[in-house]
Design a protein around this motif. Structure first.
Motif, PDB file in Angstrom:
ATOM      1  N   SER A 153       0.833  -1.200   0.000  1.00 49.15           N
ATOM      2  CA  SER A 153       0.000   0.000   0.000  1.00 49.15           C
ATOM      3  C   SER A 153       0.868   1.250   0.000  1.00 49.15           C
ATOM      4  CB  SER A 153      -0.910   0.007   1.233  1.00 49.15           C
ATOM      5  OG  SER A 153      -1.694   1.169   1.262  1.00 49.15           O
ATOM      6  N   GLU A 158      -2.822   6.954  -1.840  1.00 48.81           N
ATOM      7  CA  GLU A 158      -4.111   6.406  -1.467  1.00 48.81           C
ATOM      8  C   GLU A 158      -4.563   6.987  -0.136  1.00 48.81           C
ATOM      9  OE1 GLU A 158      -3.962   2.198  -1.452  1.00 48.81           O
ATOM     10  OE2 GLU A 158      -3.483   2.019  -3.582  1.00 48.81           O
ATOM     11  N   GLY A 163      -8.964   1.453   1.969  1.00 54.59           N
ATOM     12  CA  GLY A 163      -9.145   0.056   1.591  1.00 54.59           C
ATOM     13  C   GLY A 163      -9.968  -0.709   2.621  1.00 54.59           C
ATOM     14  N   ARG A 197      -9.656  -0.985 -11.545  1.00 51.81           N
ATOM     15  CA  ARG A 197      -8.238  -1.335 -11.454  1.00 51.81           C
ATOM     16  C   ARG A 197      -7.610  -1.633 -12.812  1.00 51.81           C
ATOM     17  NH1 ARG A 197      -5.329   0.023  -6.950  1.00 51.81           N
ATOM     18  NH2 ARG A 197      -6.679  -0.151  -5.131  1.00 51.81           N
ATOM     19  N   LYS A 205       0.874  -4.593  -7.302  1.00 51.14           N
ATOM     20  CA  LYS A 205      -0.195  -3.953  -6.541  1.00 51.14           C
ATOM     21  C   LYS A 205      -1.559  -4.506  -6.952  1.00 51.14           C
ATOM     22  CE  LYS A 205      -2.033   0.615  -5.425  1.00 51.14           C
ATOM     23  NZ  LYS A 205      -1.886   2.070  -5.625  1.00 51.14           N
ATOM     24  N   THR A 206      -1.756  -4.703  -8.251  1.00 49.99           N
ATOM     25  CA  THR A 206      -3.025  -5.232  -8.750  1.00 49.99           C
ATOM     26  C   THR A 206      -3.273  -6.632  -8.203  1.00 49.99           C
ATOM     27  OG1 THR A 206      -2.818  -3.939 -10.788  1.00 49.99           O
ATOM     28  CG2 THR A 206      -4.334  -5.812 -10.818  1.00 49.99           C
ATOM     29  N   TYR A 208      -2.040  -7.900  -5.439  1.00 50.93           N
ATOM     30  CA  TYR A 208      -2.274  -7.773  -4.000  1.00 50.93           C
ATOM     31  C   TYR A 208      -3.733  -7.405  -3.726  1.00 50.93           C
ATOM     32  CZ  TYR A 208      -1.707  -6.109   0.810  1.00 50.93           C
ATOM     33  OH  TYR A 208      -1.834  -5.915   2.165  1.00 50.93           O
ATOM     34  N   VAL A 209      -4.229  -6.421  -4.479  1.00 50.31           N
ATOM     35  CA  VAL A 209      -5.622  -5.997  -4.329  1.00 50.31           C
ATOM     36  C   VAL A 209      -6.579  -7.123  -4.709  1.00 50.31           C
ATOM     37  CG1 VAL A 209      -7.394  -4.411  -5.195  1.00 50.31           C
ATOM     38  CG2 VAL A 209      -5.099  -3.550  -4.683  1.00 50.31           C
ATOM     39  N   THR A 213      -9.401  -8.727  -2.437  1.00 50.44           N
ATOM     40  CA  THR A 213     -10.790  -8.662  -2.900  1.00 50.44           C
ATOM     41  C   THR A 213     -11.438 -10.044  -2.890  1.00 50.44           C
ATOM     42  OG1 THR A 213     -10.356  -6.734  -4.296  1.00 50.44           O
ATOM     43  CG2 THR A 213     -12.289  -8.063  -4.838  1.00 50.44           C
TER      44      THR A 213
END
Length: 230
Positions: A153, A158, A163, A197, A205-206, A208-209, A213
């Motif tokens: 993060s 951000e 989040g 995204r 990062k994508t 990780y998200v 999710t």
């Protein structure tokens, strides 16, 4: 075993260990054990939550037992559970003690509730929504720790804690849609988040998200499906 009493005690655990406890006090307690300035306050909250949600003064000794076991587990946690699985060991021990004392209450005490709650599904729905709040955030974080996935993060680009809030909101929505039987809307939610995204060129990062999710949606959907079985 009185399933409704067991669920009420689990709700009390969620309130005492997550909702009524800040991250700062939990961290300090985990680091200092019995020397923590928060541990006895936390134990008192655990006792009150357990007794109030039993709706039965005859449960007082069992509430004291649950609180005492909570004190011992939390006091020794920093010495016994230093590995990546410490969170899961800690929570398993707490839940085992709750089950044990509810079982003992059924064996050795006479129920005399001030308020008798018989709607098991309603209790499960309340439990599901509570899990979708702070407990799910912490669970996801600890799963990532166990999987050795480090947070990437970037607080400079951000919003702080954004989040966590987004995760809570999406879980509440997913759980609600599962309960009312609108599973197709969840697909639109996943698609909408993917589009947001899509232009992010940071692959790490994508990913990780995406992991967060999937865990977040999975927790809410599993809770909803379990509720719907009752």
């Amino acid at each position: 075993m009185n399933v409704n009493l067991l669920i009420l005690q689990f709700i009390g655990h969620l309130l005492g260990d997550y909702i009524f406890q800040t991250d700062a006090s939990a961290k300090e307690k985990n680091e200092n054990g019995f020397k923590s300035k928060f541990i006895f306050k936390h134990t008192l909250i655990t006792f009150i939550s357990s007794l109030v949600l039993s709706f039965d003064f005859n449960f007082t000794l069992c509430s004291l037992g649950i609180a005492a076991s909570h004190l011992i587990i939390d006091g020794l946690k920093h010495k016994l559970n230093k590995g990546r699985f410490s969170f899961f060991i800690d929570q398993t021990l707490h839940i085992v003690m709750i089950v044990l004392f509810v079982w003992m209450f059924e064996l050795y005490f006479k129920e005399n509730p001030l308020l008798k709650i018989t709607n098991t599904k309603l209790l499960l729905i309340i439990t599901g929504y509570l899990i979708c709040l702070k407990p799910a955030n912490i669970f996801i974080r600890e799963v990532l720790v166990v999987a050795k996935i480090e947070s990437i993060s970037d607080t400079t680009t951000e919003l702080k804690n954004a989040g966590k809030v987004i995760g809570i909101l999406e879980r509440i929505l997913v759980l609600t849609f599962v309960i009312i039987g609108k599973l197709e809307i969840i697909g639109f939610m996943i698609a909408a988040k993917s589009i947001l995204r899509y232009k992010d060129t940071n692959t790490i990062k994508t990913e990780y998200v995406l992991i967060g999710t999937m865990l977040s949606f999975g927790i809410a959907m599993l809770a909803g499906l379990l509720i719907e079985r009752f």
